[in-house]
Design a protein around this motif. Structure first.
Motif, mmCIF file in Angstrom:
data_model
loop_
_atom_site.group_PDB
_atom_site.id
_atom_site.type_symbol
_atom_site.label_atom_id
_atom_site.label_comp_id
_atom_site.label_asym_id
_atom_site.label_seq_id
_atom_site.Cartn_x
_atom_site.Cartn_y
_atom_site.Cartn_z
ATOM 1 N N ILE A 178 0.843 -1.183 0.000
ATOM 2 C CA ILE A 178 0.000 0.000 0.000
ATOM 3 C C ILE A 178 0.889 1.248 0.000
ATOM 4 O O ILE A 178 2.119 1.151 0.030
ATOM 5 N N ASP A 179 0.268 2.403 -0.009
ATOM 6 C CA ASP A 179 1.016 3.660 -0.021
ATOM 7 C C ASP A 179 1.394 4.012 1.419
ATOM 8 O O ASP A 179 0.666 4.699 2.123
ATOM 9 N N TYR A 180 2.562 3.545 1.861
ATOM 10 C CA TYR A 180 2.970 3.753 3.250
ATOM 11 C C TYR A 180 3.270 5.224 3.529
ATOM 12 O O TYR A 180 3.023 5.707 4.634
ATOM 13 N N ASP A 181 3.785 5.953 2.534
ATOM 14 C CA ASP A 181 3.969 7.390 2.722
ATOM 15 C C ASP A 181 2.610 8.076 2.889
ATOM 16 O O ASP A 181 2.477 9.044 3.644
ATOM 17 N N GLY A 182 1.600 7.553 2.178
ATOM 18 C CA GLY A 182 0.249 8.093 2.342
ATOM 19 C C GLY A 182 -0.294 7.870 3.737
ATOM 20 O O GLY A 182 -1.048 8.699 4.268
ATOM 21 N N ILE A 183 0.082 6.742 4.362
ATOM 22 C CA ILE A 183 -0.343 6.474 5.740
ATOM 23 C C ILE A 183 0.243 7.523 6.677
ATOM 24 O O ILE A 183 -0.448 8.072 7.553
ATOM 25 N N LEU A 238 2.454 1.218 10.143
ATOM 26 C CA LEU A 238 3.865 1.609 10.045
ATOM 27 C C LEU A 238 4.732 0.860 11.053
ATOM 28 O O LEU A 238 5.929 1.117 11.148
ATOM 29 N N GLN A 239 4.131 -0.051 11.817
ATOM 30 C CA GLN A 239 4.839 -0.924 12.757
ATOM 31 C C GLN A 239 5.602 -0.125 13.808
ATOM 32 O O GLN A 239 6.720 -0.465 14.203
ATOM 33 N N LEU A 240 4.960 0.947 14.305
ATOM 34 C CA LEU A 240 5.626 1.803 15.284
ATOM 35 C C LEU A 240 5.824 1.120 16.625
ATOM 36 O O LEU A 240 6.708 1.498 17.390
ATOM 37 N N TRP A 241 4.995 0.124 16.912
ATOM 38 C CA TRP A 241 5.101 -0.511 18.230
ATOM 39 C C TRP A 241 6.071 -1.695 18.209
ATOM 40 O O TRP A 241 6.409 -2.218 19.282
ATOM 41 N N ASP A 242 6.514 -2.117 17.032
ATOM 42 C CA ASP A 242 7.259 -3.376 16.942
ATOM 43 C C ASP A 242 8.569 -3.366 17.719
ATOM 44 O O ASP A 242 8.936 -4.350 18.354
ATOM 45 N N ALA A 243 9.285 -2.262 17.648
ATOM 46 C CA ALA A 243 10.590 -2.213 18.308
ATOM 47 C C ALA A 243 10.460 -2.365 19.815
ATOM 48 O O ALA A 243 11.394 -2.762 20.498
ATOM 49 N N GLU A 265 3.696 -9.724 -0.795
ATOM 50 C CA GLU A 265 4.640 -8.925 -1.566
ATOM 51 C C GLU A 265 5.253 -7.780 -0.767
ATOM 52 O O GLU A 265 6.238 -7.178 -1.180
ATOM 53 N N ASN A 266 4.678 -7.450 0.380
ATOM 54 C CA ASN A 266 5.077 -6.243 1.084
ATOM 55 C C ASN A 266 6.086 -6.487 2.200
ATOM 56 O O ASN A 266 6.388 -5.584 2.975
ATOM 57 N N LEU A 267 6.637 -7.695 2.297
ATOM 58 C CA LEU A 267 7.471 -8.032 3.447
ATOM 59 C C LEU A 267 8.676 -7.117 3.603
ATOM 60 O O LEU A 267 9.025 -6.730 4.707
ATOM 61 N N ALA A 268 9.339 -6.805 2.495
ATOM 62 C CA ALA A 268 10.586 -6.052 2.590
ATOM 63 C C ALA A 268 10.409 -4.576 2.235
ATOM 64 O O ALA A 268 11.402 -3.862 2.113
ATOM 65 N N VAL A 269 9.189 -4.122 2.090
ATOM 66 C CA VAL A 269 8.963 -2.722 1.732
ATOM 67 C C VAL A 269 9.221 -1.840 2.953
ATOM 68 O O VAL A 269 8.691 -2.086 4.036
ATOM 69 N N ARG A 270 10.040 -0.842 2.779
ATOM 70 C CA ARG A 270 10.367 0.052 3.887
ATOM 71 C C ARG A 270 9.171 0.946 4.225
ATOM 72 O O ARG A 270 8.498 1.463 3.332
ATOM 73 N N ARG A 271 8.961 1.146 5.500
ATOM 74 C CA ARG A 271 7.872 2.004 5.958
ATOM 75 C C ARG A 271 8.468 3.265 6.568
ATOM 76 O O ARG A 271 9.480 3.188 7.270
ATOM 77 N N PRO A 272 7.869 4.410 6.299
ATOM 78 C CA PRO A 272 8.459 5.651 6.812
ATOM 79 C C PRO A 272 8.460 5.688 8.335
ATOM 80 O O PRO A 272 7.596 5.113 8.997
#
Length: 551
Positions: A178-183, A238-243, A265-272
């Motif tokens: 998806i459009d992660y920058d849009g998120i 954006l997986q902000l809680w993962d760390a 398909e989105n496993l390695a896509v970088r999230r802002p």
């Protein structure tokens, strides 16, 4: 639009010192859910409030919502309510390129959102084409300010935004890019238009500066839950809680490492990156508003009660709260619904705009803690484990969320020096421990991987290439895939085997793309070239910008 006191929504009769401790497994709650399901089935042929034949009107969305609620509870795609929802969802997708006139009667964003929820819940691969079309729709209709709303305007609508974000969360968990920058853009908008009270407005007015302003368009409890939900869901995308998550702290592996499923398909896509402290501060302000205005008024109580469950479920993640603990908000919601349930089962709605089917759908989704279960369902595919991974990928097995093997921990610092020196030919791969650990420090780890990639591509020592291929395959780093693809046609059978098995392990495609290797037999290089081509195609779904040089 009738208003109902939040004290009615969240039970005027609730006595603070009388904790009921309801859960979704409580016999009382289960009985209510069963009655709600029967009502949805009873209303199968009842007319929707909005017409079904006009794609932007919301009629297909009513069917999709009922189908989604039924699917979540029965898990039966053949159920007639689910089937009707699927057909209406597909009708919407086929029609959504049409003109949307906007205005208050346009429910397009809602219909797109619940169609996404239903189709992904039923079969995310069977309906892949439709889900990709829905993802494109959400890209197309996002406003410049980051919000979503009525077509023909640029004034973000908090209610519609929360449903768009919920749909995008669903698409992301289905493996669709998806459009992660849009998120991130949506999150920025939500933070900007949050009212100074901590709630959100129905439609946001952008402030002239960075400070919040007093919003003027229907600021209230319902939109507080809606805006807070949208912000929390977007943060989870954006997986902000993962760390900070317990799984990461205990297991050493981020959520982005999942058991491979076809279509992820989105496993390695970088999230802002996004400042997590700002999100938590915003939600704390929202919590304060909710605590202060619990006796206020809400429109659309069934819509709001489902939004409440969504807000609380994602809030559990944001603040690492215990799951399934008795909660006042859930007790109050159960008792409100119990008081409103019709004699024949189900709920009758509050106005002509909310049919019994829609009210019953929201009610059973709340009662069943559907959002919490959706979050758990999304997490089931995530693998937990440490940096040390099984050495023999032909014997990998997965138990629950664990990758099982025979772990042995060793350092590689001295080993790399040996491999790059004159002593490489004295080292045999079989003498190594079954599982060696690379450095955990990111900078040192990158340096080790760089050295191993150079070895597997260019060392004249077959022993060095064997060890490098094996360690790269155990690294679980997506970045080493091109080097392992290169090594698939190494002249040494063992190097080829380690490269093939490493690719299968990193991708979680344990069957890979063929390429049978038999020691002592001549390699079928036509099969090697085919495997290399398919692995390159797969890797480009992970890193679309990568360029494979002629090798």
């Amino acid at each position: 639009m009738g208003h109902i006191s939040i004290a009615a929504l969240l039970l005027t009769s609730f006595i603070a010192n009388s904790a009921y401790g309801y859960t979704s497994n409580d016999p009382v709650v289960k009985s209510m859910i069963d009655q709600g399901i029967k009502r949805l089935e009873k209303d199968l042929k009842t007319a929707t409030h909005y017409p079904v034949g006009v794609f932007h009107s919301g009629g297909t969305g009513e069917h999709s919502l009922a189908g989604y609620a039924m699917m979540k509870l029965t898990h039966d795609p053949a159920n007639p309510v689910v089937q009707r929802g699927i057909q209406s969802s597909l009708l919407f997708v086929r029609s959504m390129s049409g003109r949307d006139p906007g205005g208050a009667n346009s429910k397009t964003v809602y219909s797109a959102a619940v169609a996404t929820l239903l189709l992904a819940e039923v079969d995310k691969m069977k309906y892949r084409k439709e889900l990709n079309s829905l993802e494109s729709y959400f890209r197309r209709v996002q406003f410049r300010n980051g919000g979503y709303g009525y077509a023909g305007t640029q004034k973000g609508d908090v209610s519609q935004t929360q449903y768009a974000i919920l749909a995008l969360w669903t698409l992301d968990n289905a493996g669709i890019v998806i459009d992660y920058d849009g998120i991130a853009k949506t999150m920025q908008w939500l933070l900007r238009v949050q009212d100074i009270s901590g709630a959100w407005p129905y439609q946001g007015i952008d402030p002239p500066g960075d400070a919040r302003i007093r919003q003027t368009i229907e600021v209230g409890l319902s939109m507080a839950y809606a805006g807070g939900s949208a912000l929390l869901i977007a943060a989870d995308i954006l997986q902000l809680w993962d760390a900070e998550s317990e799984a990461s702290l205990l297991k050493g592996m981020p959520r982005s490492v999942r058991l491979y499923e076809e279509g992820m398909e989105n496993l390695a896509v970088r999230r802002p990156k996004f400042p997590v402290d700002k999100v938590r501060a915003s939600i704390k302000d929202c919590d304060a508003y909710i605590a202060k205005h619990g006796d206020g008024h809400v429109a659309w109580p069934y819509y709001c009660i489902y939004t409440t469950e969504r807000y609380e479920s994602f809030r559990e993640i944001a603040f690492n709260l215990p799951k399934n603990a008795p909660a006042k908000w859930y007790d109050e919601g159960v008792d409100f619904l119990k008081g409103k349930q019709a004699n024949g089962g189900g709920w009758t709605g509050t106005s002509q705009f909310v049919t019994a089917s829609t009210a019953s759908s929201f009610a059973v989704l709340f009662l069943s803690r559907s959002t919490q279960h959706a979050i758990e369902q999304a997490a089931e595919g995530y693998l937990t484990g440490g940096q040390g991974l099984p050495g023999d990928t032909t014997k990998i097995r997965v138990e629950g969320s664990q990758i099982k093997g025979e772990p042995v921990a060793e350092a590689v610092t001295d080993l790399l020096d040996m491999l790059e020196g004159d002593d490489a030919n004295s080292l045999e791969d079989k003498s190594l421990p079954e599982n060696m650990k690379l450095a955990t420090d990111p900078k040192a780890r990158r340096a080790q991987l760089d050295r191993l990639e150079r070895l597997v591509r260019g060392s004249s020592s077959w022993q060095a290439r064997r060890v490098a291929a094996r360690l790269l395959g155990q690294s679980d780093e997506i970045r080493v895939v091109p080097s392992l693809i290169f090594a698939l046609d190494d002249q040494d059978t063992t190097v080829r085997t380690f490269a093939r098995d490493g690719l299968r392990f990193i991708s979680r495609k344990f069957e890979g793309f063929g390429m049978k290797i038999e020691p002592g037999e001549k390699q079928d290089y036509g099969e090697v070239r085919r495997a290399q081509r398919l692995w390159r195609e797969w890797y480009l779904t992970m890193d679309p910008g990568y360029i494979f040089l002629a090798e």
